[in-house]
Enzyme design. Structure first.
Site, PDB file in Angstrom:
ATOM      1  N   CYS A 153    -118.245  14.981  38.892  1.00  0.00           N
ATOM      2  CA  CYS A 153    -118.918  16.280  38.909  1.00  0.00           C
ATOM      3  C   CYS A 153    -119.992  16.406  39.998  1.00  0.00           C
ATOM      4  O   CYS A 153    -120.693  17.397  40.060  1.00  0.00           O
ATOM      5  CB  CYS A 153    -119.516  16.597  37.540  1.00  0.00           C
ATOM      6  SG  CYS A 153    -120.800  15.453  37.041  1.00  0.00           S
ATOM      7  N   HIS A 203    -131.126  20.177  44.935  1.00  0.00           N
ATOM      8  CA  HIS A 203    -130.693  21.161  43.940  1.00  0.00           C
ATOM      9  C   HIS A 203    -130.726  22.592  44.450  1.00  0.00           C
ATOM     10  O   HIS A 203    -129.969  23.442  43.992  1.00  0.00           O
ATOM     11  CB  HIS A 203    -131.457  20.977  42.633  1.00  0.00           C
ATOM     12  CG  HIS A 203    -130.955  19.782  41.880  1.00  0.00           C
ATOM     13  ND1 HIS A 203    -131.614  18.584  41.879  1.00  0.00           N
ATOM     14  CD2 HIS A 203    -129.816  19.596  41.179  1.00  0.00           C
ATOM     15  CE1 HIS A 203    -130.903  17.709  41.180  1.00  0.00           C
ATOM     16  NE2 HIS A 203    -129.815  18.299  40.741  1.00  0.00           N
ATOM     17  N   ASP A 240    -126.270  11.540  42.723  1.00  0.00           N
ATOM     18  CA  ASP A 240    -127.245  10.484  42.469  1.00  0.00           C
ATOM     19  C   ASP A 240    -126.665   9.112  42.736  1.00  0.00           C
ATOM     20  O   ASP A 240    -127.339   8.242  43.272  1.00  0.00           O
ATOM     21  CB  ASP A 240    -127.734  10.554  41.014  1.00  0.00           C
ATOM     22  CG  ASP A 240    -128.799  11.618  40.859  1.00  0.00           C
ATOM     23  OD1 ASP A 240    -129.704  11.664  41.704  1.00  0.00           O
ATOM     24  OD2 ASP A 240    -128.706  12.417  39.911  1.00  0.00           O
ATOM     25  N   GLU A 292    -124.104   7.544  37.162  1.00  0.00           N
ATOM     26  CA  GLU A 292    -124.783   7.905  38.406  1.00  0.00           C
ATOM     27  C   GLU A 292    -125.837   6.871  38.799  1.00  0.00           C
ATOM     28  O   GLU A 292    -126.529   7.027  39.793  1.00  0.00           O
ATOM     29  CB  GLU A 292    -125.386   9.313  38.311  1.00  0.00           C
ATOM     30  CG  GLU A 292    -126.176   9.608  37.062  1.00  0.00           C
ATOM     31  CD  GLU A 292    -126.635  11.060  36.972  1.00  0.00           C
ATOM     32  OE1 GLU A 292    -126.474  11.825  37.936  1.00  0.00           O
ATOM     33  OE2 GLU A 292    -127.188  11.423  35.927  1.00  0.00           O
TER      34      GLU A 292
HETATM   35  C1  PEP Z   1    -124.944  14.156  40.296  1.00  0.00           C
HETATM   36  O1  PEP Z   1    -125.944  13.432  40.364  1.00  0.00           O
HETATM   37  O2  PEP Z   1    -123.919  13.999  40.989  1.00  0.00           O
HETATM   38  C2  PEP Z   1    -124.930  15.315  39.365  1.00  0.00           C
HETATM   39  C3  PEP Z   1    -123.833  15.996  39.148  1.00  0.00           C
HETATM   40  O3  PEP Z   1    -126.100  15.666  38.786  1.00  0.00           O
HETATM   41  P1  PEP Z   1    -127.314  16.381  39.547  1.00  0.00           P
HETATM   42  O4  PEP Z   1    -126.835  16.821  40.901  1.00  0.00           O
HETATM   43  O5  PEP Z   1    -127.735  17.511  38.689  1.00  0.00           O
HETATM   44  O6  PEP Z   1    -128.328  15.283  39.627  1.00  0.00           O
HETATM   45 MG    MG Z   2    -127.425  13.526  38.845  1.00  0.00          MG
END
Ligand code: PEP
Ligand code: MG
Length: 585
Positions: free
Chosen positions: A510, A199, A463, A439
């Site tokens: 996403c 993140h 994920d 995910e």
């Molecule tokens: C993902 O897992 O691709 C996602 C968009 O969520 P995050 O990166 O916040 O886990």
């Molecule tokens: Mg995610």
């Protein structure tokens, strides 16, 4: 002679995580280990030394009690139990007596003796059979770190006040470290650990700064104040760059700026392929303050509002009103375009405080699992989101859904919250669309069942890839196995998009691959209706899509589905990109 000429240039190789080039001064941000000094003390100083230990314990006790009370108030007594366990470590007479006797016998400073004794405890508990006792290791570690900080007078490191043009060099950077980050003075960051989708990397991309991760031992080789150059394209960190190196990178930066200017020319054009097939290009955000940038990139709305940012910045659980303000501000700024708000995805690498440490946090008490067990926190957020739906085009999305029952339970809470709002006479959009993130691999296989409860799906590839391939997205040791072009990933994406289509539900992507132009071709060819990405990457993706032919993207998908390894698929996608945009790159 200038400074960088005088010193030897050293090149470190890591993982290119966020693009760009930065040149500045290193700021070493070490937080995991406390520097424990070791020195002799005189016989007549022993009492004063033990008095320091007492004061340290009292201070640490106060701090833990304060956090305990805060957590008990916001999360309940159950969640505060972990801090009772921490206090018990501090009150353990056997441990403290051993430290006292060591100080008396060895005539060494108290933090040194404490550290020695505590490490012996940690070693012992790590090897015992009893699982309960083994789990006490993390309590002992936490408390001892806190007490050592107090004894040595070292403050817990913070990134909130950086000197100008800093490049942060760290073992790792967690989302809670970035919550108070001084973004104005941060040029870049580089870390020993981490993968491309951690993140902190996502944050770097969103503010448009380069980052290199997975360097293993950068913190051993770089000192605060060192002159360093970060190449976020090739994953290099150069200590004491030569004049020649700086000149080369200067040229690269100029070329890159020219390219950006070319990409930007398409911003006011529609998001569609050369032959007119539309695909929405939306933005991923972490707070309403990003909506200006979203508007300037002409995004077709917000495809993923990661709400954890609001919680991390407030270091706790923000009230309904605070959350409402943020969601409503984003919804209003979107000016009729959709804003998809994701419910709290806490856990994994995102901790607010009060959570217990887990061996496999990404497989643990995270996201919807946390919310369904903490219904008050969940309801507060749902109320705020629903109320914001009265002032804009808001949609709601649940993270980490693994099966139908979980989704039904979440929707039951939503129904109850709607009933409450209705009773209180508070406005909301009863037809607000609901989505589920795909995910977790189990969700892929039951997508038909999930369709009963939702209006749309969004694929979280960050994920999905880690769970599908069993590769921790933060672990640099296995980062080479995190391959978005692996045939298993491509086939799974196809299964999701085909499955959702069969049920008449739209699918967006996403995860980070949505912001990488080479993936736009297959995502579009597979039939995704929208991509949601960090808005700083939007111009390049849009430029590529507008040059692309949809029939060719479909052919590419067929070809790639017949291929058998990640590397050749990656090369094929790169070739498709260069054939599509000619000699631009
Ligand atoms: C993902 O897992 O691709 C996602 C968009 O969520 P995050 O990166 O916040 O886990
Ligand atoms: Mg995610």
């Amino acid at each position: 002679m200038s400074d960088h000429k005088a010193k030897k240039e050293v090149v470190l190789e890591g993982i290119a995580a966020s693009p760009g080039v930065a040149h500045g001064k290193a700021f070493l941000f070490l937080q995991k280990q406390v520097d424990v000094p070791c020195y002799d003390i005189k016989a007549d100083a022993v009492d004063a030394e033990l008095e320091r230990l007492d004061q340290g314990i009292v201070q640490t006790h106060k701090e833990i009690t304060a956090v305990r009370n805060k957590v008990a108030k916001s999360l309940g007594e159950g969640e505060a139990l972990i801090f009772d366990a921490h206090l018990m470590v501090l009150e353990d007479n056997a441990l403290i007596d051993e430290v006292v006797s060591d100080v008396r016998k060895q005539k060494k400073n108290v933090e040194f003796c404490f550290n020695k004794v505590v490490n012996r405890y940690i070693q012992f508990f790590s090897t015992v059979e009893d699982e309960y006792l083994r789990e006490r290791v993390s309590d002992i570690r936490d408390v001892s770190r806190r007490l050592l900080h107090n004894l040595t007078g070292s403050k817990k490191a913070s990134l909130s006040n950086l000197a100008g043009d800093s490049i942060v060099v760290s073992e790792d950077i967690s989302p809670s470290d970035t919550a108070d980050l001084d973004r104005h003075n941060l040029l870049s960051f580089v870390t020993d650990a981490g993968g491309k989708t951690s993140h902190s990397v996502i944050m770097a991309r969103s503010i448009g700064i380069p980052a290199v991760v997975g360097l293993h031992n950068a913190t051993d080789q770089i000192k605060t104040g060192d002159d360093i150059l970060v190449d976020g394209y090739d994953g290099l960190v150069i200590i004491n760059p030569t004049e020649e190196r700086l000149f080369q990178y200067g040229k690269l930066a100029t070329e890159r700026r020219k390219l950006e200017a070319i990409y930007t020319t398409v911003l006011d054009e529609p998001s569609e392929t050369r032959d007119g097939v539309p695909i929405a290009i939306m933005a991923n955000i972490e707070g309403a303050q990003e909506m200006k940038q979203v508007a300037s990139m002409r995004a077709d709305g917000v495809g993923l509002f990661r709400t954890e940012g609001i919680f991390l910045r407030s270091h706790g659980y923000p009230s309904e009103e605070e959350q409402y303000e943020e969601y409503a501000a984003a919804a209003k700024a979107a000016d009729g375009k959709p804003v998809i708000i994701r419910t709290l995805d806490i856990g994994g690498d995102k901790t607010i405080g009060g959570e217990s440490e887990e061996d496999n946090s990404f497989l643990g008490f995270r996201a919807i699992r946390f919310c369904l067990e903490n219904v008050d926190i969940f309801k507060t957020q749902l109320r705020a989101i629903l109320r914001a739906s009265a002032v804009g085009n808001v949609k709601l999305m649940y993270p980490m859904i693994s099966g139908l029952r979980e989704l039904m339970r979440a929707n039951d809470v939503l129904k109850a919250v709607k009933a409450e709002l209705r009773q209180e006479g508070l406005a909301f959009d009863d037809a607000m669309e609901i989505g589920a993130m795909i995910e977790v691999p189990s969700a892929v296989t039951v997508i038909d069942l999930l369709s009963r409860e939702v209006d749309f799906f969004s694929v979280g590839t960050n994920d999905l890839i880690q769970y599908l391939m069993a590769v921790d997205r933060l672990n640099d040791r296995v980062a080479h196995l995190y391959e978005p072009t692996h045939p298993a990933v491509i086939r799974t994406l196809k299964q999701i998009i085909d499955g959702a289509k069969l049920e008449g539900k739209p699918v967006s992507v996403c995860g980070e691959i949505a912001g990488d132009p080479i993936f736009a071709s297959i995502l579009l060819g597979l039939g995704a209706q929208s991509l949601s990405l960090t808005s700083s990457l939007l111009p390049e993706v849009k430029y590529f899509i507008r040059k692309m032919d949809s029939a060719k993207a479909k052919e590419l998908v067929q070809e790639v589905l017949g291929m058998d390894d990640a590397h050749s698929i990656l090369l094929r996608l790169e070739r498709f990109q260069s054939e599509t945009i000619g000699d631009l790159i």
